[in-house]
Design a protein around this motif. Structure first.
Motif, PDB file in Angstrom:
ATOM      1  N   PRO A   3       0.908  -1.640   0.021  1.00  0.00           N
ATOM      2  CA  PRO A   3      -0.425  -0.353  -0.339  1.00  0.00           C
ATOM      3  C   PRO A   3       0.705   0.944  -0.078  1.00  0.00           C
ATOM      4  O   PRO A   3       1.672   1.274   0.539  1.00  0.00           O
ATOM      5  CB  PRO A   3      -0.896   0.363   1.386  1.00  0.00           C
ATOM      6  N   GLY A   4       0.245   2.356  -0.728  1.00  0.00           N
ATOM      7  CA  GLY A   4       0.967   3.397  -0.358  1.00  0.00           C
ATOM      8  C   GLY A   4       0.105   4.383  -1.358  1.00  0.00           C
ATOM      9  O   GLY A   4      -0.791   4.026  -1.694  1.00  0.00           O
ATOM     10  N   MET A  24       4.738  -4.012   3.086  1.00  0.00           N
ATOM     11  CA  MET A  24       4.232  -4.450   4.978  1.00  0.00           C
ATOM     12  C   MET A  24       4.860  -5.667   4.891  1.00  0.00           C
ATOM     13  O   MET A  24       5.652  -5.532   6.136  1.00  0.00           O
ATOM     14  CB  MET A  24       2.962  -4.659   5.107  1.00  0.00           C
ATOM     15  N   ARG A  25       4.297  -6.561   3.915  1.00  0.00           N
ATOM     16  CA  ARG A  25       5.598  -7.379   4.257  1.00  0.00           C
ATOM     17  C   ARG A  25       6.824  -8.214   3.965  1.00  0.00           C
ATOM     18  O   ARG A  25       7.872  -8.473   5.141  1.00  0.00           O
ATOM     19  CB  ARG A  25       4.899  -9.206   2.451  1.00  0.00           C
ATOM     20  N   ALA A  26       7.595  -6.679   2.885  1.00  0.00           N
ATOM     21  CA  ALA A  26       8.992  -6.225   2.405  1.00  0.00           C
ATOM     22  C   ALA A  26       8.984  -5.915   4.366  1.00  0.00           C
ATOM     23  O   ALA A  26      10.103  -6.121   4.302  1.00  0.00           O
ATOM     24  CB  ALA A  26       8.713  -4.810   2.047  1.00  0.00           C
ATOM     25  N   HIS A  27       8.239  -4.663   4.641  1.00  0.00           N
ATOM     26  CA  HIS A  27       9.239  -4.642   6.365  1.00  0.00           C
ATOM     27  C   HIS A  27       9.546  -5.653   7.105  1.00  0.00           C
ATOM     28  O   HIS A  27      10.914  -5.662   8.158  1.00  0.00           O
ATOM     29  CB  HIS A  27       8.309  -4.021   6.908  1.00  0.00           C
ATOM     30  N   ILE A  28       8.536  -6.659   7.543  1.00  0.00           N
ATOM     31  CA  ILE A  28       8.883  -8.167   7.969  1.00  0.00           C
ATOM     32  C   ILE A  28      10.337  -8.828   7.506  1.00  0.00           C
ATOM     33  O   ILE A  28      11.325  -9.322   8.493  1.00  0.00           O
ATOM     34  CB  ILE A  28       7.973  -9.101   8.367  1.00  0.00           C
ATOM     35  N   LEU A  29      10.114  -8.332   6.301  1.00  0.00           N
ATOM     36  CA  LEU A  29      11.411  -9.902   6.083  1.00  0.00           C
ATOM     37  C   LEU A  29      12.803  -8.848   5.927  1.00  0.00           C
ATOM     38  O   LEU A  29      13.786  -9.337   5.645  1.00  0.00           O
ATOM     39  CB  LEU A  29      10.918  -9.751   3.990  1.00  0.00           C
ATOM     40  N   GLU A  33       0.327 -13.569   7.413  1.00  0.00           N
ATOM     41  CA  GLU A  33      -1.392 -12.750   7.699  1.00  0.00           C
ATOM     42  C   GLU A  33      -1.428 -11.723   8.667  1.00  0.00           C
ATOM     43  O   GLU A  33      -0.667 -12.071  10.218  1.00  0.00           O
ATOM     44  CB  GLU A  33      -2.881 -13.630   8.311  1.00  0.00           C
ATOM     45  N   VAL A  34      -2.301 -10.776   8.192  1.00  0.00           N
ATOM     46  CA  VAL A  34      -2.462  -9.781   9.386  1.00  0.00           C
ATOM     47  C   VAL A  34      -3.158 -10.237  10.741  1.00  0.00           C
ATOM     48  O   VAL A  34      -4.055 -10.247  10.313  1.00  0.00           O
ATOM     49  CB  VAL A  34      -3.425  -8.242   9.185  1.00  0.00           C
ATOM     50  N   ARG A  57      -4.835   0.778  -1.439  1.00  0.00           N
ATOM     51  CA  ARG A  57      -5.070   0.046   0.238  1.00  0.00           C
ATOM     52  C   ARG A  57      -4.441  -1.587  -0.257  1.00  0.00           C
ATOM     53  O   ARG A  57      -4.776  -2.152  -1.898  1.00  0.00           O
ATOM     54  CB  ARG A  57      -6.596   0.378   0.126  1.00  0.00           C
ATOM     55  N   MET A  58      -3.891  -2.611   0.272  1.00  0.00           N
ATOM     56  CA  MET A  58      -3.555  -3.834  -0.701  1.00  0.00           C
ATOM     57  C   MET A  58      -3.854  -4.873   1.182  1.00  0.00           C
ATOM     58  O   MET A  58      -2.822  -4.498   1.757  1.00  0.00           O
ATOM     59  CB  MET A  58      -1.936  -3.826  -1.034  1.00  0.00           C
ATOM     60  N   PRO A  59      -4.299  -5.761   0.953  1.00  0.00           N
ATOM     61  CA  PRO A  59      -4.831  -6.510   2.202  1.00  0.00           C
ATOM     62  C   PRO A  59      -2.699  -7.444   1.587  1.00  0.00           C
ATOM     63  O   PRO A  59      -2.888  -7.517   0.882  1.00  0.00           O
ATOM     64  CB  PRO A  59      -5.422  -7.529   2.013  1.00  0.00           C
ATOM     65  N   LEU A  60      -2.271  -8.039   3.031  1.00  0.00           N
ATOM     66  CA  LEU A  60      -1.218  -8.930   2.836  1.00  0.00           C
ATOM     67  C   LEU A  60      -1.674 -10.135   2.177  1.00  0.00           C
ATOM     68  O   LEU A  60      -2.861 -10.445   1.902  1.00  0.00           O
ATOM     69  CB  LEU A  60      -0.938  -8.635   4.391  1.00  0.00           C
TER      70      LEU A  60
END
Lengths: 337, 156
Positions: free
Chosen positions: A85-86, A115-120, A155-156, A334-337
């Motif tokens: 998202p952004g 957001m997945r990238a932030h975790i990774l 998953e959020v 807006r983009m769900p994980l």
């Protein structure tokens, strides 16, 4: 052309930062975020926000990333970008660029979830966490608890219903007359204050969700009340106010993290986002790690804030699993994980 | 002849009813300006307005991301702006905010004073003032140059 030797260029333009990185066989070999130096080199006033700024910065940023990595375009095995998202306009700049590169070089295109990238970002430098893990994204724009089964499957499980925690820090700083964004200053003053001096009503949301909007209002009301009795109140108690509000905000975060650990039984914790720089969060996490037997991972700060290295590392794993997209792909604000 | 403006007092618990009242008086005006000090509850009010409009998405603060897009059950978009971080109006123009304002979709705007010259004439304004007991006073106003406000005056 082996997967584990793949060379991937990654672009990140989801919000304020224009960034590019190159990953080679899972190792980040360059990571460039637009800085004043880049602006100075190319001249002109660059507005802080939005698409036009990205457009001006992107080519020089990519050129620097390629040069630092010492690779030429012909070496690239794939090109990756942040899909969302952004900000829509900002994302489109990165996407258009990546599509052009993929089309002209005839290489795969990889769409990465920010957001997945932030975790990774926890997989950029060793030691790496093991799966499954609980991710905690804490920044000016996000506050999320994430269950990650592996690199790709996330998953959020909880998120803020109003303000992000970094936003709460920055706005409370503003209420105290600190310059915006004031989160880092609150942290600095907090280290000299008493965290038990003032009590704020922590908002307890159902499930694993967060709310940081009410505490901002509670802080304002406390400040108004005391300040009306003593105009010097803020000046006298600044450090204690900072320490108390920081302890409350971090406490709200950690309460949910503890709850998530007890619900899932997962004790591997991966932190991401700019608030990971907060010393209060770091020390209390370290304490919890010792006390509860958690394995806590926090990337170095350059990988916590928005950057392209995290997009590149995520792209590396997507490359390995053949997760490519075609040229019809579009940005998603807006983009769900 | 007076403009459709009114004042009402509400607690945050009573927001669903307040949102309904505000939407009724706005008479279909799509651009909404939300004013009030930090912590007054602008985002919270927008969440209530969105809920009333049938938005299913999570309505969160766009301070960092500048604009959030939500979808109503009908599929129609709703835009939620926050110009708190905006320093110059050109930054909002770079965001292409005029296109959003003229799109005919609902646009809820926090910190509109940062982009005062870019606000279209057809808008309504909700100003929130926090009372000592924690309740809020809502000052609602349709703009004088608002053609919808004019229509409302003729029909009431």
């Amino acid at each position: 052309m082996q997967g584990n030797n793949s060379v991937i260029l990654a672009i990140e333009t989801s919000c304020d930062e224009t960034a590019a990185a190159v990953v080679c066989g899972g190792k980040i070999v360059s990571n460039v975020v637009a800085t004043q130096a880049v602006h100075a080199q190319y001249g002109g006033i660059v507005p802080e926000l939005a698409a036009r700024a990205h457009q001006q910065r992107l080519i020089p940023v990519v050129e620097q990333a390629m040069k630092k990595a010492n690779v030429t375009l012909s070496r690239l095995n794939a090109v990756a970008f942040t899909q969302g998202p952004g900000l829509l306009g900002a994302l489109l700049v990165g996407i258009s660029f990546a599509k052009a590169v993929a089309f002209s070089l005839d290489i795969p295109l990889i769409a990465v979830h920010h957001m997945r990238a932030h975790i990774l970002s926890n997989f950029i430098e060793a030691p790496y966490p093991t799966f499954p893990l609980l991710g905690l994204n804490v920044s000016g724009g996000h506050t999320q608890l994430i269950f990650a089964k592996d690199h790709m499957c996330m998953e959020v499980i909880g998120e803020t219903q109003d303000d992000a925690i970094g936003e709460a820090f920055d706005k409370i700083g503003k209420l105290m007359g600190l310059s915006y964004p004031g989160g880092a200053l609150i942290d600095r003053y907090a280290q000299q204050g008493d965290p038990h001096r003032f009590q704020f009503p922590a908002t307890n949301m159902p499930h694993l969700n967060f709310s940081f909007s009410g505490i901002k209002t509670a802080f304002l009301r406390l400040l108004d009340e005391y300040q009306s009795k003593d105009v010097q109140f803020l000046a006298k108690h600044r450090n204690d106010l900072c320490a108390s509000i920081q302890a409350t905000l971090i406490g709200m975060l950690l309460d949910k993290l503890k709850k998530a650990v007890s619900q899932t039984g997962i004790k591997t914790i991966a932190i991401a986002g700019g608030v990971a720089a907060n010393s209060g969060l770091r020390s209390r996490l370290q304490h919890l790690a010792r006390q509860e037997g958690w394995a806590v991972f926090i990337p170095q700060l350059a990988y916590c804030t928005d950057n392209a290295a995290m997009i590149a590392i995520t792209a590396h794993y997507q490359y390995l699993s053949g997760d490519f997209c075609d040229l019809k792909v579009t940005a998603r604000s807006r983009m769900p994980l | 002849m007076h403009l459709p403006s009114f004042t009402l007092c509400s607690t945050l618990d009573n927001l669903p009813a307040t949102a309904e009242t505000l939407l009724r008086h706005a008479g279909g005006t799509k651009v909404w300006l939300l004013e009030g000090a930090m912590g007054a509850g602008k985002t919270t009010v927008i969440r209530a307005l969105c809920a009333r409009l049938g938005v299913l998405d999570n309505v969160t603060s766009p301070t960092f991301s500048l604009v959030h897009e939500y979808a109503m059950v009908s599929g129609e978009a709703v835009y939620h702006f926050d110009f708190y971080r905006t320093c110059r109006e050109e930054e909002a123009l770079d965001l292409d905010c005029m296109t959003y304002f003229e799109s005919g979709s609902y646009c809820f705007v926090e910190w509109p004073n940062k982009v005062a010259n870019l606000i279209p004439p057809a808008h309504c304004k909700v100003r929130l003032a926090v009372q000592p007991d924690g309740s809020r006073i809502f000052y609602f106003q349709l703009d004088e140059d608002n053609p919808l406000a004019y229509k409302e005056r003729l029909t009431t």
